[in-house]
Design an enzyme around this catalytic site. Structure first.
Site, short mmCIF file in Angstrom:
data_model
loop_
_atom_site.label_atom_id
_atom_site.label_comp_id
_atom_site.label_asym_id
_atom_site.label_seq_id
_atom_site.Cartn_x
_atom_site.Cartn_y
_atom_site.Cartn_z
CD GLU A 169 -3.11 3.28 4.62
OE1 GLU A 169 -3.03 3.27 5.44
OE2 GLU A 169 -4.40 2.94 3.46
CB THR B 14 -0.58 0.08 1.12
OG1 THR B 14 -1.61 1.49 1.20
CG2 THR B 14 -0.42 -0.22 2.51
P1 NAD Z 1 -9.18 -7.32 2.61
O1 NAD Z 1 -8.92 -7.04 4.00
O2 NAD Z 1 -11.00 -7.33 1.71
O3 NAD Z 1 -9.18 -8.83 2.16
C1 NAD Z 1 -8.30 -9.46 3.21
C2 NAD Z 1 -8.37 -11.25 3.02
O4 NAD Z 1 -7.46 -11.71 3.55
C3 NAD Z 1 -10.14 -11.78 3.24
O5 NAD Z 1 -10.13 -12.22 2.33
C4 NAD Z 1 -9.32 -12.34 4.23
O6 NAD Z 1 -10.08 -13.74 4.84
C5 NAD Z 1 -7.87 -12.61 4.24
N1 NAD Z 1 -6.64 -13.24 5.20
C6 NAD Z 1 -7.32 -12.52 6.14
N2 NAD Z 1 -6.21 -12.76 7.30
C7 NAD Z 1 -5.62 -13.75 6.52
C8 NAD Z 1 -4.57 -14.73 7.09
N3 NAD Z 1 -4.35 -14.64 8.47
N4 NAD Z 1 -4.39 -16.33 6.45
C9 NAD Z 1 -5.43 -16.32 5.31
N5 NAD Z 1 -6.12 -15.34 4.38
C10 NAD Z 1 -6.49 -14.05 5.22
O7 NAD Z 1 -8.04 -6.31 1.93
P2 NAD Z 1 -8.34 -5.16 0.68
O8 NAD Z 1 -8.35 -4.77 0.32
O9 NAD Z 1 -8.76 -6.74 -1.03
O10 NAD Z 1 -6.38 -5.93 0.61
C11 NAD Z 1 -5.84 -6.56 -0.49
C12 NAD Z 1 -4.13 -6.78 0.36
O11 NAD Z 1 -4.09 -5.31 -1.38
C13 NAD Z 1 -3.49 -5.97 1.31
O12 NAD Z 1 -2.14 -6.86 0.89
C14 NAD Z 1 -3.15 -4.62 1.66
O13 NAD Z 1 -2.30 -4.16 2.03
C15 NAD Z 1 -3.30 -4.74 -0.02
N6 NAD Z 1 -3.89 -2.78 -0.62
C16 NAD Z 1 -5.23 -2.72 -0.80
C17 NAD Z 1 -6.20 -1.03 -0.85
C18 NAD Z 1 -6.62 -0.51 -0.62
O14 NAD Z 1 -7.59 0.30 -1.01
N7 NAD Z 1 -7.68 -2.12 -0.32
C19 NAD Z 1 -4.89 -0.74 -1.45
C20 NAD Z 1 -3.25 -0.67 -1.78
C21 NAD Z 1 -3.07 -2.19 -1.00
P1 TYD Z 2 -10.28 4.38 4.30
O1 TYD Z 2 -11.51 4.34 3.79
O2 TYD Z 2 -10.58 2.97 6.12
O3 TYD Z 2 -9.30 3.97 3.97
P2 TYD Z 2 -8.02 4.38 4.93
O4 TYD Z 2 -7.62 4.87 6.08
O5 TYD Z 2 -6.81 3.46 4.15
O6 TYD Z 2 -6.96 5.45 3.86
O7 TYD Z 2 -10.56 5.82 4.97
C1 TYD Z 2 -10.64 6.74 3.66
C2 TYD Z 2 -10.77 8.21 3.94
O8 TYD Z 2 -11.67 8.28 5.02
C3 TYD Z 2 -9.36 8.18 5.62
O9 TYD Z 2 -9.41 9.13 5.60
C4 TYD Z 2 -10.48 8.35 6.62
C5 TYD Z 2 -11.99 8.26 6.18
N1 TYD Z 2 -13.33 8.14 6.93
C6 TYD Z 2 -14.04 8.59 7.62
O10 TYD Z 2 -13.96 10.24 7.12
N2 TYD Z 2 -15.27 8.50 8.29
C7 TYD Z 2 -14.99 6.70 8.32
O11 TYD Z 2 -15.91 6.21 9.21
C8 TYD Z 2 -14.25 5.80 7.98
C9 TYD Z 2 -13.81 3.79 7.05
C10 TYD Z 2 -13.05 7.06 6.44
#
Ligand code: NAD
Ligand code: TYD
Length: 349
Positions: A133, A131
């Protein structure tokens, strides 16, 4: 014939990656390893789970013995590692879970890959999904480059940063053929409704208040999840070993502006008079350690591999709202049970 392990394939981004690979590469055998935590939902894959090249394995990446056995048995050629605890707010209340899954789980996978591949890395690849982050927070200007020093602020981003360092260390120390990408905020279908966009869609639908952290002026760079999956496909196949690629939408929004845009679309789709749901906006105490701004410089990925986002934000955002409104059963299923307990703990209602 290639055997590819995708971890976290039942989650939000993972399910889009599994779908893309299962459909696009009939010659690959795709193994989805997922623990099915609250965030993992096999319903996300109901359109591909009968395909002959798809296999589901339920398991925990923190369980080293299980992971080693699985790698011994299946002898994967490649790993695309997405499994993680992914929600910043949960990491603030329960950091240990993030250290186990994100750090220990990642190192278990690295060890297992290293053990089966020994030093014969021809045609092998370990791809770690991370990420933006990890880079910390930006001021009003600038953007994260692959060379930006790490400066994580939340337990979530600290755990992801740690896992990134281990992946690089295994490349530098053991020569493991790794690649990493760091992506900005994703949006789209199948995202668990604890993250901003699906949470607020669900709340607007049910006329529940919209908890805006702080002043709502934090900035995020939003990318449609399918464009992230396309970038993952490209980097997995064409990225250079040992490299890092930033992925982003070049699409920055202040939270409050994004929320107002969402309200405008939702009121229109729900047939409510324009602006009705603005009254649901409720400013609440800011998230601890809340990063002010994220922005990604994805020029390396564009220049080296020719990747560009294909879905314009207007189009993707509208499609996303439509998906959540059309998939009421999906939302109801994931917002029942343990999710509701969590919700009450977080928001007290
Ligand atoms: P998510 O929380 O929707 O999904 C995570 C998945 O991992 C779930 O299916 C969960 O069951 C599985 N999981 C969790 N713990 C586990 C374990 N111990 N063993 C096996 N499986 C396990 O997450 P996401 O938003 O799809 O993110 C996926 C990846 O992408 C993560 O590594 C996250 O850091 C990265 N990422 C997410 C975002 C975003 O905006 N969501 C952005 C950049 C990177
Ligand atoms: P989020 O979807 O949790 O992603 P990230 O923290 O990984 O960026 O949050 C996106 C932005 O929205 C973040 O600045 C936090 C804010 N936020 C709220 O203001 N209220 C909420 O209830 C949530 C979940 C997030």
């Amino acid at each position: 014939m290639k055997k590819i392990l995708i971890t976290g394939g039942a989650g939000f981004i993972g399910s889009h990656v599994v779908r893309l690979f299962v459909n696009k590469y009939p010659d690959y055998q795709i193994y989805n390893l997922d623990k099915l935590t609250y965030a993992g939902n096999l319903e996300n894959l109901s359109d591909v789970d009968k395909m002959p090249n798809y296999h589901f394995v339920k398991g925990d990446i923190v369980d080293a013995a299980f992971i080693n056995q699985l790698f011994e048995k299946e002898r994967f050629d490649g790993v695309i590692h997405l499994a993680a605890e992914s929600h910043v707010d949960r990491s603030i209340t329960n950091p240990m879970e993030f250290i186990f899954t994100n750090v220990v789980g990642t190192v278990n996978l690295l060890n297992a890959a290293k053990a089966i591949w020994k030093d014969n890395y021809e045609g092998k690849r370990f791809y770690h999904i991370s990420t933006d982050e990890v880079y910390g927070a930006l001021g009003d200007t600038g953007s994260f480059k692959e060379t930006t020093p790490y400066s994580p602020h939340s337990p979530y981003s600290a755990a992801k940063a740690s896992s990134d360092h281990f992946v690089r260390a295994y490349h530098d120390t053991y020569g493991l053929p790794t690649v990493i990408s760091n992506c900005s905020n994703n949006y789209g279908p199948n995202q668990f409704p604890e993250k901003l966009i699906p949470l607020f869609i669900n709340n607007i639908k049910h006329n529940k208040s919209l908890p805006v952290y702080g002043k709502g002026i934090n900035v995020r760079d939003w990318l449609y999840v399918v464009d992230h999956a396309r970038a993952i496909d490209l980097i997995f196949h064409k990225g250079k070993t040992g490299e890092t690629y930033n992925i982003g939408g070049n699409n920055e929004w202040r939270n409050i502006d994004l929320i107002k845009k969402l309200i405008e679309i939702m009121d229109r789709k729900l047939g409510r008079p324009e602006g009705t749901s603005l009254e649901l906006i409720t400013y609440v105490t800011d998230r601890a350690g809340h990063d002010l701004r994220y922005a990604i410089d994805a020029s390396k990925l564009r220049a080296e591999l020719g990747w560009e986002p294909t879905i314009r934000f207007d189009e993707g955002f509208e499609k996303t709202v439509e998906w959540y409104l059309a998939n009421e059963a999906w939302l109801n299923n994931v917002t029942s049970g343990s999710y509701q307990d969590y919700y009450r703990k977080m928001y007290g209602e």
